[in-house]
Design an enzyme around this catalytic site. Structure first.
Site, mmCIF file in Angstrom:
data_model
loop_
_atom_site.group_PDB
_atom_site.id
_atom_site.type_symbol
_atom_site.label_atom_id
_atom_site.label_comp_id
_atom_site.label_asym_id
_atom_site.label_seq_id
_atom_site.Cartn_x
_atom_site.Cartn_y
_atom_site.Cartn_z
ATOM 1 N NE ARG A 127 -2.442 0.788 3.651
ATOM 2 C CZ ARG A 127 -3.346 0.538 4.584
ATOM 3 N NH1 ARG A 127 -4.632 0.763 4.345
ATOM 4 N NH2 ARG A 127 -2.983 0.065 5.749
ATOM 5 N NE ARG A 160 -1.809 2.901 8.063
ATOM 6 C CZ ARG A 160 -3.022 2.388 8.262
ATOM 7 N NH1 ARG A 160 -4.001 2.692 7.432
ATOM 8 N NH2 ARG A 160 -3.249 1.603 9.276
HETATM 9 P P1 AP5 Z 1 -7.437 -0.193 2.331
HETATM 10 O O1 AP5 Z 1 -8.756 0.081 1.709
HETATM 11 O O2 AP5 Z 1 -6.532 0.970 2.546
HETATM 12 O O3 AP5 Z 1 -7.611 -1.064 3.661
HETATM 13 P P2 AP5 Z 1 -8.337 -0.719 5.040
HETATM 14 O O4 AP5 Z 1 -9.416 -1.713 5.259
HETATM 15 O O5 AP5 Z 1 -8.715 0.728 5.110
HETATM 16 O O6 AP5 Z 1 -7.158 -1.109 6.021
HETATM 17 P P3 AP5 Z 1 -6.386 -0.282 7.152
HETATM 18 O O7 AP5 Z 1 -5.023 -0.889 7.226
HETATM 19 O O8 AP5 Z 1 -6.462 1.190 6.929
HETATM 20 O O9 AP5 Z 1 -7.227 -0.677 8.389
HETATM 21 P P4 AP5 Z 1 -6.834 -0.696 9.859
HETATM 22 O O10 AP5 Z 1 -8.122 -0.975 10.465
HETATM 23 O O11 AP5 Z 1 -5.711 -1.589 10.204
HETATM 24 O O12 AP5 Z 1 -6.197 0.766 10.078
HETATM 25 P P5 AP5 Z 1 -6.771 2.117 10.710
HETATM 26 O O13 AP5 Z 1 -6.185 3.225 9.955
HETATM 27 O O14 AP5 Z 1 -8.233 2.043 10.868
HETATM 28 O O15 AP5 Z 1 -6.691 -1.290 1.409
HETATM 29 C C1 AP5 Z 1 -5.391 -1.772 1.702
HETATM 30 C C2 AP5 Z 1 -4.576 -1.928 0.412
HETATM 31 O O16 AP5 Z 1 -5.178 -2.934 -0.416
HETATM 32 C C3 AP5 Z 1 -4.506 -0.663 -0.457
HETATM 33 O O17 AP5 Z 1 -3.243 -0.582 -1.032
HETATM 34 C C4 AP5 Z 1 -5.587 -0.886 -1.518
HETATM 35 O O18 AP5 Z 1 -5.249 -0.242 -2.738
HETATM 36 C C5 AP5 Z 1 -5.612 -2.396 -1.666
HETATM 37 N N1 AP5 Z 1 -6.970 -2.930 -1.905
HETATM 38 C C6 AP5 Z 1 -8.131 -2.496 -1.323
HETATM 39 N N2 AP5 Z 1 -9.182 -3.237 -1.749
HETATM 40 C C7 AP5 Z 1 -8.664 -4.172 -2.596
HETATM 41 C C8 AP5 Z 1 -9.252 -5.251 -3.341
HETATM 42 N N3 AP5 Z 1 -10.584 -5.480 -3.300
HETATM 43 N N4 AP5 Z 1 -8.428 -6.026 -4.094
HETATM 44 C C9 AP5 Z 1 -7.082 -5.775 -4.145
HETATM 45 N N5 AP5 Z 1 -6.476 -4.778 -3.459
HETATM 46 C C10 AP5 Z 1 -7.258 -3.979 -2.692
HETATM 47 O O19 AP5 Z 1 -6.153 2.066 12.184
HETATM 48 C C11 AP5 Z 1 -4.767 2.230 12.422
HETATM 49 C C12 AP5 Z 1 -4.460 2.191 13.915
HETATM 50 O O20 AP5 Z 1 -5.139 3.289 14.571
HETATM 51 C C13 AP5 Z 1 -4.943 0.950 14.683
HETATM 52 O O21 AP5 Z 1 -4.000 -0.107 14.595
HETATM 53 C C14 AP5 Z 1 -5.094 1.509 16.104
HETATM 54 O O22 AP5 Z 1 -3.843 1.612 16.757
HETATM 55 C C15 AP5 Z 1 -5.624 2.905 15.865
HETATM 56 N N6 AP5 Z 1 -7.107 2.960 15.863
HETATM 57 C C16 AP5 Z 1 -7.902 3.334 14.813
HETATM 58 N N7 AP5 Z 1 -9.205 3.275 15.147
HETATM 59 C C17 AP5 Z 1 -9.258 2.831 16.429
HETATM 60 C C18 AP5 Z 1 -10.320 2.536 17.350
HETATM 61 N N8 AP5 Z 1 -11.622 2.686 16.992
HETATM 62 N N9 AP5 Z 1 -10.010 2.095 18.589
HETATM 63 C C19 AP5 Z 1 -8.711 1.954 18.974
HETATM 64 N N10 AP5 Z 1 -7.661 2.197 18.167
HETATM 65 C C20 AP5 Z 1 -7.919 2.632 16.904
HETATM 66 ZN ZN ZN Z 2 -8.093 2.357 6.344
#
Ligand code: AP5
Ligand code: ZN
Length: 213
Positions: A127, A160
């Site tokens: 990504r 990231r």
């Molecule tokens: P993408 O769409 O970017 O994936 P995503 O589901 O958004 O995954 P994230 O890694 O952003 O989710 P996350 O939940 O780990 O992170 P978050 O930022 O929420 O797709 C990924 C890649 O695949 C891209 O390159 C895309 O192009 C590709 N792709 C997408 N769809 C595809 C398909 N169908 N086929 C092929 N390729 C595809 O959280 C980060 C951190 O923040 C957490 O670890 C935690 O520490 C904190 N945090 C956030 N929210 C909370 C909460 N509510 N409570 C506590 N801590 C929190």
């Molecule tokens: Zn995300």
């Protein structure tokens, strides 16, 4: 509509969000994006959240509930919203229900990005992100027109800090232990729609549209 997107890291929540937002004119609140902005700006919130995020652990419920409570007050979020990455614990889900009840509202639908863990490492490690817009690319599945540059602005793309195979392991562990119970919580309310998140993005978009129509 009031929607929640839930799924493991790399399941496509951030990829589908802008499409849903454009089509349904909702506000998009992604706690991960908000926290990363706070870390980059070194705000008190960012300083508290950084260590957990770098290690792939969840930040405390109080911190994220506070962010969402504040964000839901925005005028653009009154008629509907997409929550991407929140709630991630049952406590957060209960708090959200309380916040919405105060406003006379409730969650309409939970889109569950169901996918096998085995596919996620390739998605996560490939990504690339345009930090200011949140647009994301993938070196193999969604390459930018010019390598390393955003399609719209031409600005550099970044990876990231938590997008490594090692940190992904902790993030997946947190998902299975702490977030899967959230899916059960909403299943009991009969508002979960399961998506085939392993399919290519346009096919996932079509499934989302079918659920929301
Ligand atoms: P993408 O769409 O970017 O994936 P995503 O589901 O958004 O995954 P994230 O890694 O952003 O989710 P996350 O939940 O780990 O992170 P978050 O930022 O929420 O797709 C990924 C890649 O695949 C891209 O390159 C895309 O192009 C590709 N792709 C997408 N769809 C595809 C398909 N169908 N086929 C092929 N390729 C595809 O959280 C980060 C951190 O923040 C957490 O670890 C935690 O520490 C904190 N945090 C956030 N929210 C909370 C909460 N509510 N409570 C506590 N801590 C929190
Ligand atoms: Zn995300």
């Amino acid at each position: 509509k009031r929607l929640i997107l839930v799924g493991p890291p790399g399941s496509g929540k951030g990829t589908q969000s802008p499409i849903i937002k454009d089509e349904y004119c909702l506000c998009h609140l992604a706690t991960g994006d908000m926290l990363r902005a706070a870390v980059a700006a070194k705000t008190p919130l960012g300083i508290k959240a950084k260590e957990a995020m770098d290690n792939g652990q969840l930040v405390s419920d109080d911190l994220v509930v506070g962010i969402i409570d504040e964000a839901l007050k925005k005028p653009s979020c009154q008629k509907g919203f997409i929550l991407d990455g929140f709630p991630r614990t049952v406590v957060q889900a209960e708090k959200l229900d309380e916040m919405l009840a105060k406003r006379g509202a409730k969650v309409d639908k939970v889109l569950n990005f169901a996918i096998d863990d085995a596919i996620l490492e390739e998605r996560i490690t490939g990504r690339w992100i345009h930090p200011s817009s949140g647009r994301s690319y993938h070196s193999k599945f969604a390459p930018p027109k010019v390598p390393g540059k955003d399609d719209v602005t031409g600005e550099p793309l970044i990876q990231r800090k938590d997008d490594t195979a090692a940190v992904l392991k902790s993030r997946l562990e947190a998902f299975h232990k702490q977030t899967e119970p959230v899916i059960d919580y909403y299943s009991k309310k009969n508002i979960v729609a399961n998506l085939h998140a392993e399919k290519p993005p346009p096919e996932v978009t079509a499934e989302v549209q079918k659920v929301l129509s």
